[in-house]
Design a protein around this motif. Structure first.
Motif, PDB file in Angstrom:
ATOM      1  N   GLU A  51       0.838  -1.188   0.000  1.00  0.00           N
ATOM      2  CA  GLU A  51       0.000   0.000   0.000  1.00  0.00           C
ATOM      3  C   GLU A  51       0.887   1.256   0.000  1.00  0.00           C
ATOM      4  OE1 GLU A  51      -2.524   2.734  -0.357  1.00  0.00           O
ATOM      5  OE2 GLU A  51      -3.242   0.640  -0.415  1.00  0.00           O
ATOM      6  N   THR A  52       0.823   2.019  -1.093  1.00  0.00           N
ATOM      7  CA  THR A  52       1.586   3.253  -1.204  1.00  0.00           C
ATOM      8  C   THR A  52       0.688   4.469  -1.468  1.00  0.00           C
ATOM      9  OG1 THR A  52       1.926   2.897  -3.586  1.00  0.00           O
ATOM     10  CG2 THR A  52       3.627   2.041  -2.082  1.00  0.00           C
ATOM     11  N   GLU A  72       8.441  -7.141   3.382  1.00  0.00           N
ATOM     12  CA  GLU A  72       7.846  -8.398   2.914  1.00  0.00           C
ATOM     13  C   GLU A  72       7.400  -8.312   1.459  1.00  0.00           C
ATOM     14  OE1 GLU A  72       3.508  -9.270   4.040  1.00  0.00           O
ATOM     15  OE2 GLU A  72       4.186  -7.964   5.686  1.00  0.00           O
ATOM     16  N   HIS A  73       7.285  -7.089   0.927  1.00  0.00           N
ATOM     17  CA  HIS A  73       6.871  -6.933  -0.470  1.00  0.00           C
ATOM     18  C   HIS A  73       8.045  -6.607  -1.402  1.00  0.00           C
ATOM     19  CE1 HIS A  73       2.590  -7.316   0.221  1.00  0.00           C
ATOM     20  NE2 HIS A  73       2.676  -6.472   1.243  1.00  0.00           N
ATOM     21  N   LEU A  74       9.270  -6.607  -0.870  1.00  0.00           N
ATOM     22  CA  LEU A  74      10.442  -6.314  -1.684  1.00  0.00           C
ATOM     23  C   LEU A  74      10.658  -7.392  -2.739  1.00  0.00           C
ATOM     24  CD1 LEU A  74      13.264  -5.050   0.718  1.00  0.00           C
ATOM     25  CD2 LEU A  74      12.442  -3.897  -1.331  1.00  0.00           C
ATOM     26  N   ALA A 124       8.735   2.813   8.383  1.00  0.00           N
ATOM     27  CA  ALA A 124       7.932   3.693   9.233  1.00  0.00           C
ATOM     28  C   ALA A 124       6.843   4.384   8.419  1.00  0.00           C
ATOM     29  CB  ALA A 124       8.830   4.731   9.902  1.00  0.00           C
ATOM     30  N   HIS A 125       7.101   4.595   7.137  1.00  0.00           N
ATOM     31  CA  HIS A 125       6.130   5.246   6.258  1.00  0.00           C
ATOM     32  C   HIS A 125       5.431   4.250   5.337  1.00  0.00           C
ATOM     33  CE1 HIS A 125       7.564   9.204   7.483  1.00  0.00           C
ATOM     34  NE2 HIS A 125       8.790   8.758   7.317  1.00  0.00           N
ATOM     35  N   LEU A 126       6.050   3.108   5.135  1.00  0.00           N
ATOM     36  CA  LEU A 126       5.487   2.082   4.256  1.00  0.00           C
ATOM     37  C   LEU A 126       5.468   0.743   4.996  1.00  0.00           C
ATOM     38  CD1 LEU A 126       7.324   3.002   0.932  1.00  0.00           C
ATOM     39  CD2 LEU A 126       4.864   3.187   1.336  1.00  0.00           C
ATOM     40  N   PRO A 127       4.525   0.571   5.920  1.00  0.00           N
ATOM     41  CA  PRO A 127       4.465  -0.688   6.680  1.00  0.00           C
ATOM     42  C   PRO A 127       4.338  -1.891   5.741  1.00  0.00           C
ATOM     43  CG  PRO A 127       2.998   0.966   7.631  1.00  0.00           C
ATOM     44  CD  PRO A 127       3.481   1.525   6.318  1.00  0.00           C
TER      45      PRO A 127
END
Length: 520
Positions: free
Chosen positions: A313-314, A420-422, A413-416
């Protein structure tokens, strides 16, 4: 007699490309010599697994309808370039412990937003923004930049730092921090950054921030297309070793392989220290030698480029940039320890380029890109300067991995859920910058933007050698727009000189001694 062109342009950053196209459009024969494998300098993207990343362009201003950079592109045949506007309500977000504020389109809107958050600073904000708006009106008019020093309310700040200016107007550290939020765009903390340059930065984005559709490569490709259509010759992997001059006039260049190209005009997009070294620094006046040798270079950068799944989620970041600071005192965020050790540098810039350009040209379906940029000094990386990429050894690879893991943790901190999505990541360091841009010590902004190295104390476009001109980050300022403007100025002045309409003035007392084989 070697090859001959009307003009040789050294380096294909946007300054060099603009200068070359200015000359080519006027019917001059132009040769562009790029030392690297690809054209574009910091406009040159790179790709991994069909995912494209931009090392040097994250946003740019003056691309609104009627904006100065948009007009430049249109006049040079590149009106078909497309740009997406970043969130006009929050193109920049400045995030501090217990305080956050977003910059937005419109100086009055930003002032009022700050005043709502910091009501006791309203009178000071009114005074500061009055000066900023007057400055913006001045620089929005073509050709009046040189007249700024004659205006008392601006002249007082030419030798001042941003920190001094903010201390003059404000007491609340939150107000100072918010207004200093984008200092990373010029690569210096408030205590060192020129106040005038920072006013110019705030003015630059006052009417919006933009990102090119297709990334920086779209701009580079448009330049190359126009240059080729106007008959220019562009060559890669061509390192210039000497700028040749005789009798105070440019006569051409000599490449590292010994090849000589004759030209009465040489335009260098290399940084000034490299340009004058190529022209034989010892041949110039003592004053110019001191200026070159005393240059304080800007900071370098560590960048982590990430490809992530589109399941991350971005949307809450969207097209905004996040400037994350560990303290309201931004100077401490750029302290010596933080600049020497990435593990102590928790202040960084975060962006999601695929949110800025939804055209699908940056990444294949199912993939997003995320980048963190952190300023750093170059000393830690100096041992790898001059070494070949991919062959710098285990210690270097271990350091890059540490940088990646540190900033991935910070960005979460900004992209929880980021980790795991890398899908994969890549790291660039000052050694990378030196390899691909030849920037001294891997700097990313040319000479540091201190008061004594900023307008009007930067390097002149016209050199003491008739027919030798400079453009790029050493002249007006760093950044896509400033470098493009410097290239346009260099090209125009070179044309005027070639037509006998103007003679390059000598900024330093005497003509330089002859240099290079052509002098023998």
């Amino acid at each position: 007699m070697g090859e001959r062109f009307d003009a040789v342009v050294i380096g294909s950053g946007i300054g060099g490309l603009t200068a070359a196209l200015t000359m080519a459009m006027a019917g001059r024969s132009v040769l562009v010599l790029e030392a690297g494998k690809q054209f574009g300098g910091y406009l040159n993207p790179f790709a991994r697994r069909h995912v494209h990343f931009d090392p040097g362009l994250h946003y740019v201003g003056e691309l609104h309808e009627g904006g100065t950079l948009r007009r430049l592109f249109e006049r040079m045949g590149m009106g078909d370039l497309e740009f997406a506007e970043l969130d006009p309500d929050a193109f920049d977000r400045y995030v501090f412990p217990d305080f956050e504020i977003a910059n937005c389109v419109g100086l009055d809107r930003f002032r009022d937003r700050l005043a709502e958050a910091l009501p006791r600073e309203r009178p000071a904000l009114d005074r500061f923004f009055r000066v900023l708006k007057e400055f913006d009106a001045f620089v929005s008019k073509a050709g009046v930049l040189s007249k700024l020093r004659s205006v008392p309310r601006f002249a007082r700040w030419f030798r001042a730092t941003l920190g001094e200016m903010l201390d003059h107007y404000f007491d609340d550290p939150r107000a100072k921090a918010a207004l200093a939020g984008p200092v990373g765009d010029l690569g210096a903390p408030p205590s060192k950054l020129s106040a005038i340059m920072h006013l110019g930065l705030l003015s630059h984005y006052a009417r919006g921030a933009f990102f090119p559709r297709g990334g920086a490569g779209a701009i580079r490709d448009a330049y190359v297309r126009e240059l080729e259509q106007h008959g220019a010759t562009l060559e890669r992997n061509q390192l210039v070793e000497r700028i040749l001059h005789r009798g105070g006039r440019a006569v051409g260049v000599q490449l590292a392989d010994g090849r000589i190209v004759d030209a009465a005009i040489v335009i260098s997009n290399a940084q000034a220290v490299l340009t004058y070294e190529m022209a034989g620094l010892s041949n110039f006046s003592q004053r110019l030698q001191r200026k070159v040798r005393r240059i304080e270079h800007s900071l370098a950068s560590n960048i982590v480029f990430m490809a992530v799944s589109d399941k991350l989620e971005t949307g809450h970041i969207g097209s905004s940039n996040i400037w994350n600071y560990e303290s309201l005192d931004i100077d401490t965020c750029f302290g010596p320890e933080a600049m020497a050790d990435h593990r102590k540098a928790g202040s960084y810039f975060l962006t999601v380029p695929t949110q800025k350009d939804a055209s699908g040209r940056l990444a294949p379906e199912g993939v997003q890109t995320v980048e963190t940029v952190a300023l750093t000094s170059s000393e830690t990386y100096a041992r790898w300067f001059g070494t070949r990429t991919k062959r710098r050894g285990e210690d270097y690879e271990t350091l890059k991995e540490s940088i990646a893991q540190f900033y991935i943790d910070q960005a979460e901190a900004h992209l929880p859920g980021l980790r795991e999505h890398l899908i994969f990541y890549e790291v660039s360091t000052p050694a990378t910058n030196l390899t691909y841009s030849l920037a001294p010590f891997g700097n990313i902004y040319g000479p540091a933007h201190t008061p004594d190295q900023s307008f009007p104390f930067r390097f002149a476009v016209r050199s003491p050698v008739d027919g030798l001109f400079l453009c790029g980050a050493s002249t007006r300022s760093a950044g896509i727009a400033s470098c493009a403007y410097s290239g346009r100025q260099a090209g125009r002045e070179a044309l005027a000189f070639s037509e006998g309409r103007a003679r390059a003035r000598l900024p330093f007392a005497r003509r330089p001694r002859d240099h290079g084989p052509a002098a023998n």
